[in-house]
Design a protein around this motif. Structure first.
Motif, PDB file in Angstrom:
ATOM      1  N   PHE A  79      51.272  52.507  -6.482  1.00  0.00           N
ATOM      2  CA  PHE A  79      51.379  53.855  -7.028  1.00  0.00           C
ATOM      3  C   PHE A  79      51.344  54.887  -5.900  1.00  0.00           C
ATOM      4  CE2 PHE A  79      49.539  57.096 -10.186  1.00  0.00           C
ATOM      5  CZ  PHE A  79      50.646  57.088 -11.017  1.00  0.00           C
ATOM      6  N   GLN A 181      55.231  51.629 -16.310  1.00  0.00           N
ATOM      7  CA  GLN A 181      54.257  50.596 -15.985  1.00  0.00           C
ATOM      8  C   GLN A 181      53.363  50.373 -17.198  1.00  0.00           C
ATOM      9  OE1 GLN A 181      51.315  51.528 -12.902  1.00  0.00           O
ATOM     10  NE2 GLN A 181      51.208  49.358 -12.351  1.00  0.00           N
ATOM     11  N   GLY A 183      50.681  50.039 -19.854  1.00  0.00           N
ATOM     12  CA  GLY A 183      49.355  50.598 -20.093  1.00  0.00           C
ATOM     13  C   GLY A 183      49.150  51.998 -19.543  1.00  0.00           C
TER      14      GLY A 183
HETATM   15  N1  ARG Z   1      48.223  58.444 -14.592  1.00  0.00           N
HETATM   16  C1  ARG Z   1      48.775  57.346 -15.329  1.00  0.00           C
HETATM   17  C2  ARG Z   1      47.721  56.742 -16.214  1.00  0.00           C
HETATM   18  O1  ARG Z   1      46.574  56.948 -16.031  1.00  0.00           O
HETATM   19  C3  ARG Z   1      49.374  56.281 -14.438  1.00  0.00           C
HETATM   20  C4  ARG Z   1      48.433  55.657 -13.473  1.00  0.00           C
HETATM   21  C5  ARG Z   1      49.013  54.474 -12.749  1.00  0.00           C
HETATM   22  N2  ARG Z   1      48.181  54.117 -11.657  1.00  0.00           N
HETATM   23  C6  ARG Z   1      48.381  53.061 -10.844  1.00  0.00           C
HETATM   24  N3  ARG Z   1      47.537  52.902  -9.844  1.00  0.00           N
HETATM   25  N4  ARG Z   1      49.331  52.211 -11.051  1.00  0.00           N
HETATM   26  O2  ARG Z   1      48.023  56.028 -17.124  1.00  0.00           O
END
Ligand code: ARG
Length: 288
Positions: A79, A181, A183
């Motif tokens: 990320f 992605q 969840g």
């Molecule tokens: N801010 C979004 C969430 O809390 C995406 C977070 C994705 N973070 C990661 N390290 N892949 O759902």
């Protein structure tokens, strides 16, 4: 701090007792053993946990040195710029802020990389002491974990192929395939917008973007800063429409662990006041 095995075991046991006596004690006591104790329902279970902790301290040898001082962060290092791999290292805004917090707490930071949707369960089970993953505070997540004060703001944006003229924002998404992605808030929001059957879920946003470039899906819904990184690396992509919402990032800890929550909040406070968090953020997210 170099401890003998016996002393370390005794300290662990004391930490357990302290936490049983309704969360007294200091940062050093926030160890795996403490979290085990918090999870233990009965005194018998707690005692068993003490014995286990002692045995662990004894068998782990070298590890006993840090027995009082390791704090484990759960994240998903896919990320950029929040957390990502640079060779063997996990780098980014979150690891740097977490390191600064750990320093304030006088603890050694250990980072566990895992699937994004495994992070909250790992905090619930006590496998990790806290979660930091560009994680948005949501009502649903608040049911299973407690969030610290927020340390950053974000929003969701849509990425599409540069020559796409059909998708101009969330209103024109209907019947299109949207990737995210698994969840993430991108996943949840996409599901609300286009329905479960039109959402493609991936282990990482990188994979979702690859799929978009290959034309397997029509759009990717993701957080603004990672979107910017993808746009800078892929000339064949563009952002469709404006940012869709406002989200806030915070650190998650086990429900009811007010001791750790307060300690982290205290650290965030100081790091905000002295400009450290801004400095870290500016290093990874260049100003417009
Ligand atoms: N801010 C979004 C969430 O809390 C995406 C977070 C994705 N973070 C990661 N390290 N892949 O759902």
């Amino acid at each position: 701090m170099k401890l003998t095995k016996k002393a370390a075991a005794a300290m662990l046991a004391m930490a357990m007792m302290a936490s049983l006596a309704a969360c007294g004690g200091s940062a050093e006591e926030t160890t795996a053993a403490t979290t085990t104790a918090a999870a233990a329902e009965t005194e018998a279970e707690a005692e068993e946990a003490v014995t286990e902790a002692e045995t662990e301290a004894e068998t782990e040898g070298e590890a006993t040195e840090a027995a009082g001082g390791v704090i484990v962060m759960g994240t998903n290092a896919e990320f950029e710029p929040w957390e990502y791999h640079d060779g063997d290292a996990i780098v980014g805004i979150d690891p740097e802020i977490a390191q600064a917090i750990a320093d304030k707490l006088g603890m050694e930071l250990q980072i566990e990389d895992m699937a994004f949707d495994a992070i909250i369960p790992s905090v619930v089970s006590g496998k990790c002491d806290f979660a930091m993953a560009g994680m948005t505070v949501t009502e649903e997540r608040k049911v299973s974990v407690d969030f610290t004060d927020t340390y950053a703001e974000s929003s969701l944006v849509l990425l599409v192929q540069a020559d796409n003229t059909e998708i101009t924002g969330p209103d024109s998404l209907a019947d299109h395939k949207v990737g995210a992605q698994t969840g993430t808030t991108g996943d949840l929001t996409a599901t609300e917008l286009v329905g479960d059957g039109n959402v493609e879920r991936y282990n990482s946003f990188f994979e979702a973007v690859q799929s978009l470039k290959q034309g397997k899906i029509d759009a990717v819904l993701l957080d603004s800063a990672p979107a910017k990184v993808f746009l800078s690396q892929n000339e064949d992509l563009k952002q469709a429409g404006d940012a869709m919402n406002k989200e806030e990032y915070a650190i998650a800890v086990q429900k009811g662990n007010t001791e750790l929550l307060d300690q982290i909040n205290g650290a965030i406070d100081e790091l905000q006041a002295d400009g450290t968090i801004d400095e870290i953020m500016n290093k990874y997210i260049p100003a417009e």
